[in-house]
Enzyme design. Sequence first.
Site, PDB file in Angstrom:
ATOM      1  N   GLY A  53       0.731  -1.170   0.063  1.00  0.00           N
ATOM      2  CA  GLY A  53       0.064   0.137  -0.125  1.00  0.00           C
ATOM      3  C   GLY A  53       0.747   1.237   0.159  1.00  0.00           C
ATOM      4  N   GLY A  79       0.990  -1.717   9.939  1.00  0.00           N
ATOM      5  CA  GLY A  79       0.945  -0.161   9.975  1.00  0.00           C
ATOM      6  C   GLY A  79       1.083   0.462   8.679  1.00  0.00           C
ATOM      7  N   LEU A  80       1.009  -0.168   7.377  1.00  0.00           N
ATOM      8  CA  LEU A  80       0.884   0.373   6.174  1.00  0.00           C
ATOM      9  C   LEU A  80       2.359   1.184   5.949  1.00  0.00           C
ATOM     10  CD1 LEU A  80      -2.826   1.359   6.118  1.00  0.00           C
ATOM     11  CD2 LEU A  80      -1.588  -0.335   4.775  1.00  0.00           C
ATOM     12  N   CYS A 138      -9.038   1.833   6.189  1.00  0.00           N
ATOM     13  CA  CYS A 138      -8.426   2.793   6.804  1.00  0.00           C
ATOM     14  C   CYS A 138      -9.054   3.671   7.537  1.00  0.00           C
ATOM     15  CB  CYS A 138      -7.484   3.570   6.046  1.00  0.00           C
ATOM     16  SG  CYS A 138      -6.408   2.521   5.040  1.00  0.00           S
ATOM     17  N   GLY A 273      -2.249 -13.876  -0.410  1.00  0.00           N
ATOM     18  CA  GLY A 273      -1.333 -13.061   0.493  1.00  0.00           C
ATOM     19  C   GLY A 273      -0.715 -13.831   1.693  1.00  0.00           C
ATOM     20  N   THR A 274      -0.986 -14.219   2.803  1.00  0.00           N
ATOM     21  CA  THR A 274      -0.528 -14.792   3.841  1.00  0.00           C
ATOM     22  C   THR A 274       0.266 -16.228   3.417  1.00  0.00           C
ATOM     23  OG1 THR A 274      -2.100 -14.049   5.164  1.00  0.00           O
ATOM     24  CG2 THR A 274      -0.537 -15.735   6.094  1.00  0.00           C
TER      25      THR A 274
END
Length: 312
Positions: A53, A79-80, A138, A273-274
């Site tokens: 991101g 936390g991006l 967000c 993803g994971t």
Amino acid sequence: MSVFGGTAPDLKVNIAGIDLKNPVIAASGTFGYGVEFEDVLHLGKLGGFVVKGLSREPMIGNPPPRLFETAAGMLNAIGLQNIGARAFIEEKLPHLRQLKDVVVMANVFGYAREDYEHTIEILNDGEGIAAYELNVSCPNTAHGGLQFGSDPRSLDEVVTTARRVAKRPLIVKLSPNVTSIAQMAYVAQEAGADALSLINTFVAMAIDPETRKPRIANITAGLSGPAIKPIAVRMVYDAAHAVKIPVIGMGGISSPADVVEFMLAGATAVEIGTASYWDPCATEKIVDGLAEWCHDHHVARIADFIGGMVVE
Ligand SMILES: Cc1cc2nc3c(=O)[nH]c(=O)nc-3n(C[C@H](O)[C@H](O)[C@H](O)COP(=O)(O)O)c2cc1C
């Protein structure tokens, strides 16, 4: 001819006018800026990848611990953290552009409508980005900190703004932290989304009974991985039935059969993803496995799976 003998299955899909050689896309936040994975897998074999991101300015993220493994899942509160949109264009994109035949998508987030607007304006100048994926999970700091993606009005506002400035197809990535995913999917479509992707992580937490401390310094974190898969499949099914635009499904995918499951629920493509945390080659292995799966099941065209669940 395929390696299995006979004609190779056709794995091609199309999302919002973008041709993908197969439906497997590496998910944002689990694949860096793509370049980090160049030495461990063939980026050109993937349908595409979504970069971490990006925000208007660089961000350092949350303090550790930021990751914790749970039963069949993972908690994260990174936390991006990111290098910022401008640095992405200057430091990462030139190299990515040289790689032939890869589809790069830019994930975008912000804490106010203007953040999304400015980040997209910066990225519009970057050559070699196929699409934007809008992360709406967000907090909207101007409106009491509720997630953009949890409030229909905020979602409508942020998607309308992004659509106005975006010079590329806009994929809106929905939050699962809602009562009706179908409603949010419809709102995003009506505000101008070209496609949807879902789901982002569930807000969750874990506590260490010995120390009585939270497992994650941020206290709450996002839950991902196989633990969320059945809920993700249900949400993809609900969203796909509420809209006409294509849906990209994700949440706990770790095998070729999982990809087929999401497509049967209505997804045109998927993100992984994971699984890349547990095996950095997971995405490439799933592409290979998918071709094999189609071959073994006499499926000539993977697109035939889309929305193909059979209800007797
Ligand atoms: C460590 C980590 C970082 C993530 N960062 C982002 C991000 O920057 N933007 C975003 O839209 N989603 C982010 N996600 C969410 C994933 O892209 C994905 O939506 C979610 O993890 C569900 O898929 P999975 O179960 O296959 O991981 C992140 C997930 C993880 C595990």
